[in-house]
Scaffold this motif. Structure first.
Motif, short mmCIF file in Angstrom:
data_model
loop_
_atom_site.label_atom_id
_atom_site.label_comp_id
_atom_site.label_asym_id
_atom_site.label_seq_id
_atom_site.Cartn_x
_atom_site.Cartn_y
_atom_site.Cartn_z
N GLY A 70 0.81 -1.22 0.00
CA GLY A 70 0.00 0.00 0.00
C GLY A 70 0.84 1.26 0.00
N GLU A 71 1.96 1.20 0.70
CA GLU A 71 2.74 2.43 0.87
C GLU A 71 4.21 2.14 0.64
OE1 GLU A 71 1.94 3.46 4.84
OE2 GLU A 71 -0.07 4.22 4.42
N GLY A 72 4.96 3.17 0.64
CA GLY A 72 6.40 3.02 0.75
C GLY A 72 7.19 3.06 -0.53
N PHE A 73 6.54 3.30 -1.66
CA PHE A 73 7.32 3.40 -2.88
C PHE A 73 7.94 4.78 -2.94
CE2 PHE A 73 7.23 4.15 -7.65
CZ PHE A 73 8.46 3.57 -7.83
N ARG A 74 9.23 4.82 -2.68
CA ARG A 74 9.85 6.13 -2.58
C ARG A 74 11.31 5.94 -2.99
NH1 ARG A 74 12.39 8.76 1.77
NH2 ARG A 74 12.39 11.00 1.46
N PHE A 75 11.80 6.78 -3.87
CA PHE A 75 13.22 6.70 -4.19
C PHE A 75 13.79 8.08 -4.47
CE2 PHE A 75 11.00 6.24 -8.15
CZ PHE A 75 11.75 6.96 -9.06
N GLU A 76 15.09 8.16 -4.28
CA GLU A 76 15.77 9.45 -4.43
C GLU A 76 16.73 9.38 -5.60
OE1 GLU A 76 17.77 10.25 -0.81
OE2 GLU A 76 15.93 10.51 0.34
N VAL A 77 16.79 10.45 -6.33
CA VAL A 77 17.83 10.57 -7.35
C VAL A 77 18.46 11.94 -7.17
CG1 VAL A 77 16.59 9.09 -8.96
CG2 VAL A 77 16.27 11.56 -9.06
N ARG A 78 19.57 12.09 -7.85
CA ARG A 78 20.20 13.40 -7.78
C ARG A 78 19.79 14.23 -8.99
NH1 ARG A 78 25.84 13.13 -8.01
NH2 ARG A 78 25.73 10.90 -8.43
N GLN A 79 19.75 15.52 -8.79
CA GLN A 79 19.38 16.42 -9.87
C GLN A 79 20.31 16.20 -11.05
OE1 GLN A 79 19.14 20.45 -8.58
NE2 GLN A 79 18.15 21.16 -10.46
N ASN B 129 -4.53 2.96 -3.78
CA ASN B 129 -3.23 2.43 -3.36
C ASN B 129 -2.11 2.87 -4.30
OD1 ASN B 129 -4.38 1.09 -1.23
ND2 ASN B 129 -4.87 -0.71 -2.50
N LEU B 130 -2.50 3.48 -5.39
CA LEU B 130 -1.50 3.82 -6.40
C LEU B 130 -1.36 5.33 -6.57
CD1 LEU B 130 -2.38 1.11 -9.06
CD2 LEU B 130 -0.28 1.26 -7.72
N LEU B 131 -1.54 6.04 -5.47
CA LEU B 131 -1.53 7.50 -5.58
C LEU B 131 -0.30 8.14 -4.96
CD1 LEU B 131 -5.24 8.34 -4.71
CD2 LEU B 131 -4.18 8.25 -6.95
N ALA B 132 0.46 7.37 -4.18
CA ALA B 132 1.42 8.05 -3.31
C ALA B 132 2.87 7.62 -3.52
CB ALA B 132 1.03 7.85 -1.86
N GLY B 133 3.24 7.29 -4.76
CA GLY B 133 4.65 7.06 -5.01
C GLY B 133 5.41 8.37 -4.94
N ARG B 134 6.65 8.30 -4.45
CA ARG B 134 7.38 9.56 -4.28
C ARG B 134 8.74 9.48 -4.97
NH1 ARG B 134 3.37 11.57 -2.62
NH2 ARG B 134 2.89 12.35 -0.53
N LEU B 135 9.01 10.53 -5.72
CA LEU B 135 10.34 10.67 -6.33
C LEU B 135 10.97 11.91 -5.72
CD1 LEU B 135 12.58 10.51 -8.54
CD2 LEU B 135 11.03 11.81 -10.01
N GLU B 136 12.09 11.70 -5.05
CA GLU B 136 12.76 12.85 -4.44
C GLU B 136 14.01 13.15 -5.27
OE1 GLU B 136 13.49 14.93 -0.27
OE2 GLU B 136 12.11 13.27 -0.57
N VAL B 137 14.03 14.36 -5.81
CA VAL B 137 15.21 14.76 -6.59
C VAL B 137 16.03 15.70 -5.72
CG1 VAL B 137 16.02 15.83 -8.70
CG2 VAL B 137 13.86 14.57 -8.71
N LEU B 138 17.24 15.22 -5.32
CA LEU B 138 18.08 16.04 -4.45
C LEU B 138 18.77 17.09 -5.28
CD1 LEU B 138 19.67 13.15 -2.39
CD2 LEU B 138 17.83 14.69 -1.70
#
Lengths: 333, 295, 468
Positions: free
Chosen positions: A83-92, A159-168
């Motif tokens: 349900g949750e937790g799809f989150r990943f970080e990339v660099r700018q 359940n498919l609304l909250a993926g997160r992409l964090e661009v540092l």
């Protein structure tokens, strides 16, 4: 917006003349810890291009300095069957390839999805039984947090609304040697305004020297309905002593957490501060809806109507007089 | 049998006189008025002096919120790049089972001196709401959190509020609304007024029922671009579902404005100027840096 | 009792006792039209306002237009009756009764229109239960109720002596229920000096108070529009503009009614050409006033040309509403005013033609006051469409039929011409005498010049002593 008399006081009230002393002590502390804080900065750690909290079914296929390839299964239960937790970080600046895999094969019906990287305006092709794998590739040229979500009205949509992409943010965007800078933070209540608070941040370079002319962003840890995160309070430039000050107004009592960082990059340095309400909270005061002039009131209508109807009564009374006279006349005749 | 019509009449007269006498004892005409007001409040099922009396927004100290909405026009591109109808409207319609062809948050396509942009319009929840002012029966009213609600059990359907609304935000249930199985068991409240009643006025209510549960409005959650923020004057926070920001700072930094400000209605929906420039031209397939690839 | 009065009494009583075939056919026809409208309304009640052409952007249409129209017509009775009585204009006497009938009938029909327009007519009592005085609708409620009650009193008071005549003269020629009705309503009228004094006092009180109430009625009707922030409605002159428009259309309606009754009741001797020309002059005057207001209204927005005002004006002048707009200017104003002003048509025929044109034109005028301001886009959308359905047409036409029915009913129950007031003129020393204004009479009385026959008391010969 008007706000009156928020009576919030800091539990550690520090008189304004003491601010300078506080700041000086702060710079010292920061200088001592400079090396450590600097090392913690994500920018200075090479070979760590993608991180975060990969859910089951999520896979970092490949990660180099220039590109990262993420693969995730999407089903009605969520990204990676969760349900949750799809989150990943990339660099700018990295090139990101996102591959989605169809995960609803156990479902009798087809359950198509179309994914969107919100904020990048990027949309995948339709992912369904006949097209069980779709991919998009884009360059992560903007820093920030972006949502990955399905925009097809599918089963298990929520359940498919909250993926997160964090661009540092990339290091190159900041002044020279910015990655080496360290930030310390302190706060003091001001007397100028109820609920007023001054945040002071000290910025030092690895050698412990104060850095003037750097923009510092201040944050408050905030939660709003089901959302939480760092809300930016404002920014300030450091003075020749390497100190940046920001006056803020507190809008609620309770434990508050603040943070500061050199604007646009680096990790936040946190400082906890507990404030509590002293006296009633007046809150938001809308302007009055009426003129507010005494006696000019809609109830005057009753006065006018009463006058009219009293006159009617006078006229109707004449009918009674006619009737009475008629009766007298009849009995007399 | 002892009780005659005359007895009943006499009893009624006594009771009536007693009530009136009590009222006079309470302070003459003022007492009588107070009695009437009490009776009315009892009939309405609301405590005397509550926000419903039309006197403005009563306060409930700490827990009061003052909801607002902020629309970031720079991020709204009418869901054109998605090749879909506006997702806020879609989410709203699904959440509220909006009847007929109504759109409670309508996305207008505006052309302003050659600048093409999209304008999502929820109900503005004006602080000096013309609709609330003109309602003859007080069916439109301000909740304590500033949201303009409609009591559909009281509305007489005169549509004066619709004529008075400068934002065309109100809609009318002209015919029999479709009966939906999923709405059959919903308990009516002005915040979530299902089932809809023919001959009454409906509109956006900032999803007051969701805010009560601690959730963002359906349109904010549904916006794929994060262009809609839901906020609160009291705590000075706002969120678009991806980030939490200081409301006052957002409004100030982005030069927020309100629609038809000069009318003095003081709307609670703010607009951050822009022309969808954050997204226009990034249609999948032709946009710069975007490659759709089949897996 | 001279021959002239006896002719009048005979002509007035004839319709009360004899019902011609033509009249019965007319009533049957009107009942059919009204019944058709009632059927249309029943459909609307069953299926909701969805059967109308109204929509979210144009929430008001024909019904509200009709409401303004009928409330407007109701002004003429009072204006002609009270104002002319107060200013002592003698020629008013034959026509005021019919004008007052019209006031009552049009008020009843007009007040029905908002009820028809409601989405929830069964909740109408909520207006009393939860009424908010801040809403202009409540102002309307207070004002129209006051006006209806005041008009009824004002109609009834001068009717009392005539009802007594009906009671005494008609005898067996009317059914028993009507004899009882006349006896009850005559309130024991025996034409004693005390009764005459009381009646005179009542009439005088009413004709003073009814004028501000009349003005308030169409003022607050206009405020329903002017209290909103809509282009075209958002105007400070709407109050007087509507009042003058109401009197304009009301006098036209009275003249039309006079023409019909003159023919149907054969009243040529009393509804003379002179009356038509005099009322035509009044109509001309109010028509010019109305032009002045209309001109001021459009010039003040047309000079500044705010974008919304400009859009509205363009749509009115050359756009979708140009037909109705120019129809009003021609048929509702220019042609009638020329008919009324130019010597060759300053006669009964010309005045009646002008009046009929004004009746139609003013309905159209109300339509393009109400609808275009609603259809005007408030947000970036196109002009909204409003296509009235047959249900709305039926109900509007039925309202006119109902109005005619009420009027015919009143005219069948009570004499159409004020007998006792006419008798003064016909029996007095100067049959067509103009009354002097009150102030003059009071001064004259003080100087001891006034000694009048008792029968002429209505004009104030005796009231001084009894009043003081």
């Amino acid at each position: 917006m008007t706000r009156h008399h928020r009576r919030l006081a800091c539990r550690r009230p520090v008189a304004r003349p003491l601010l300078a002393t506080l700041a000086a002590a702060l710079s010292l502390v920061v200088a001592l810890g400079a090396g450590r804080v600097g090392a913690a900065s994500g920018d200075s750690v090479p070979g760590h291009p993608a991180a975060g909290h990969p859910a089951a079914g999520t896979e970092v296929v490949s990660a180099t300095d220039g590109a990262v390839h993420i693969r995730v299964t999407a089903s009605r239960h969520g990204f990676g069957h969760e349900g949750e937790g799809f989150r990943f970080e990339v660099r700018q600046g990295q090139e990101v390839t996102l591959t989605f895999e169809y995960g609803d094969d156990d479902l009798e019906r087809d359950n198509p999805h179309v994914f969107l990287v919100q904020g990048y305006g990027i949309r995948t092709e339709r992912l369904d039984r006949n097209n069980p794998e779709v991919a998009v590739t884009f360059r992560a040229d903007r820093a920030g947090t972006f949502t990955i979500r399905c925009i097809e009205p599918c089963t298990g949509h929520s359940n498919l609304l909250a993926g997160r992409l964090e661009v540092l943010a990339a290091a190159g965007a900041t002044p020279e040697g910015g990655s080496e800078l360290a930030v310390g933070l302190a706060a003091a209540a001001t007397r100028r305004q109820p609920g007023g608070l001054t945040l002071v941040a000290a910025v030092v370079d690895p050698a412990g020297n104060p850095v003037p002319g750097v923009r510092v962003a201040f944050y408050e840890q905030a939660s709003f309905l089901d959302q939480s995160g760092w809300a930016e309070l404002g920014t300030a430039m450091t003075d020749p002593q390497g100190l940046a000050r920001l006056d803020v107004t507190l809008y609620r009592p309770g434990e508050l957490t603040f943070a500061a960082r050199v604007a646009g990059r680096g990790p936040r340095t946190e400082a906890r501060l507990t404030a509590s309400a002293a006296g009633p909270v007046a809150g938001y005061q809308p302007e009055p809806r009426a003129l507010g002039v005494p006696f000019i009131n809609v109830r005057l209508i009753w006065l006018a109507a009463a006058g009219v109807w009293a006159t009617y009564a006078m006229a109707a009374y004449q009918v009674y007089r006619v009737y009475r006279e008629g009766k007298a006349w009849s009995s007399g005749a | 049998m002892g009780l005659t019509r005359r007895d009943i009449l006499r009893w009624l007269a006594t009771a009536g006189a007693g009530t009136a006498a009590a009222a006079w004892a309470k302070g003459g005409a003022a007492g009588l008025l107070a009695l009437v007001r009490e009776a009315r409040a009892a009939a309405e099922g609301r405590p005397e002096g509550s926000a419903h009396s039309g006197e403005g927004m009563a306060r409930d100290a700490a827990e009061t919120r003052q909801w607002v909405m902020v629309v970031d026009l720079a991020r709204c591109e009418g869901c054109r790049t998605l090749d879909r109808p506006p997702q806020c409207t879609v989410a709203c319609t699904a959440e509220h089972h909006v009847p007929f062809d109504q759109e409670w948050i309508k996305v207008y396509e505006a052309d302003d001196h050659g600048h093409h942009y999209f304008l999502p319009t929820p109900c503005m929840q004006c602080e000096k709401a013309p609709c609330v002012d003109v309602c003859p029966v007080g069916a439109s009213y301000h909740a304590e959190n500033g949201i303009v609600l409609i009591d559909h059990q009281r509305c007489i359907g005169c549509r004066f509020c619709m004529a008075a609304c400068p934002y065309a935000a109100r809609h009318f249930i002209w015919g029999d609304p479709p009966e939906l199985p999923q709405t059959a068991l919903v308990k009516y409240s002005p915040e979530y007024p299902l089932p809809y009643r023919r001959g009454t006025v409906v509109k956006c209510m900032f999803c007051a029922h969701r805010a009560r549960e601690g959730r963002l409005p359906a349109c904010v959650e549904g916006c794929p671009m994060g262009a809609l923020y839901f906020g609160d004057y009291e705590t000075d926070l706002a969120s678009n579902g991806a980030e939490v920001v200081r409301l006052s700072r957002l409004l100030q930094e982005r030069h927020a404005y309100r629609l038809k400000e000069k009318l003095g209605t003081r709307p609670r929906a703010w607009y951050l100027p822009g022309h969808g420039e954050a997204f226009l031209g990034q249609t999948p397939g032709d946009g710069a840096g975007v490659q759709g690839g089949a897996g | 009792m001279n021959a002239a009065y006896r002719r009048l009494e005979a002509a007035s009583f004839r319709p009360l006792t004899e019902h011609t075939r033509g009249f019965l056919a007319l009533v049957a026809g009107l009942f059919f039209v009204a019944g058709w409208g009632a059927y249309a309304w029943s459909l609307q009640l069953r299926h909701g306002l969805a059967v109308t052409g109204l929509n979210d952007l144009v929430p008001w249409g024909f019904y509200i237009t009709n409401f303004v129209m009928f409330i407007g017509i109701s002004h003429a009775g009072t204006f002609i009756s009270a104002v002319l009585r107060l200013t002592g204009v003698g020629w008013r006497k034959p026509v005021v009764r019919m004008a007052e009938f019209m006031t009552i009938a049009s008020l009843v029909v007009g007040a029905m229109m908002p009820l028809v327009d409601l989405g929830r007519p069964e909740r109408i009592l909520n207006v009393l239960r939860f009424g908010r005085l801040e809403s202009p609708i409540l102002w309307d409620l207070v004002s129209i109720t006051s006006y209806l009650v005041g008009s009824l009193i004002y109609l009834y008071l001068p009717l009392i002596p005539d009802i007594a005549r009906c009671r005494d003269a008609l005898g067996d020629r009317v059914p028993a229920w009507r004899r009882r009705l006349y006896t009850a309503l005559a309130a024991g009228w025996r034409n004693t000096p005390g009764q005459r004094e009381a009646l005179e006092r009542g009439i005088r009180t009413m004709c003073v108070i009814i004028i501000p109430v009349m003005i308030s009625v169409h003022t607050v009707v206009s405020w329903i529009f002017a209290m909103t922030l809509r282009t075209g409605w958002h105007s400070t002159i709407f109050g007087p503009y509507f009042v003058v428009g109401a009197i304009y259309s009301g006098i036209a309606a009275v003249i039309t009614g006079m023409a019909i009754f003159r023919r149907a009741y054969r009243l040529q001797e009393w509804f003379t050409d002179r009356h038509f020309v005099y009322l035509g002059n009044l109509l001309l005057a109010t028509g010019l006033f109305y032009f002045y207001f209309t001109f001021a209204e459009y010039l003040t927005i047309g000079y500044k040309l705010e974008p919304a005002d400009k859009a509205l004006l363009l749509e009115l002048m050359v756009g979708r509403y140009a037909w109705v707009f120019w129809f009003w200017w021609l048929a509702g104003w220019l042609v009638p005013v020329l008919l009324l002003a130019l010597p060759p048509t300053r006669n009964a025929w010309g005045v009646v033609t002008a009046s009929v044109l004004i009746n139609v034109g003013m309905w159209v005028k109300r339509y393009f006051i109400v609808v275009p301001s609603l259809a005007l886009p408030l947000m970036p959308y196109e002009w909204a469409l409003y296509r009235p359905t047959w249900v709305e047409f039926s109900i509007v036409i039925a309202a006119f039929a109902g109005f005619a029915l009420l009027l015919a009913g009143l005219a069948k129950l009570f004499p159409l011409i004020s007998l006792w007031e006419m008798e003064e003129d016909l029996a007095g020393e100067a049959p067509a005498r103009e009354e002097r204004p009150r102030v003059g009479r009071r001064a004259a009385r003080k100087s001891g010049r006034v000694t009048r026959p008792a029968v002429a008391w209505g004009d104030g010969g005796e009231e001084g002593g009894a009043n003081d």
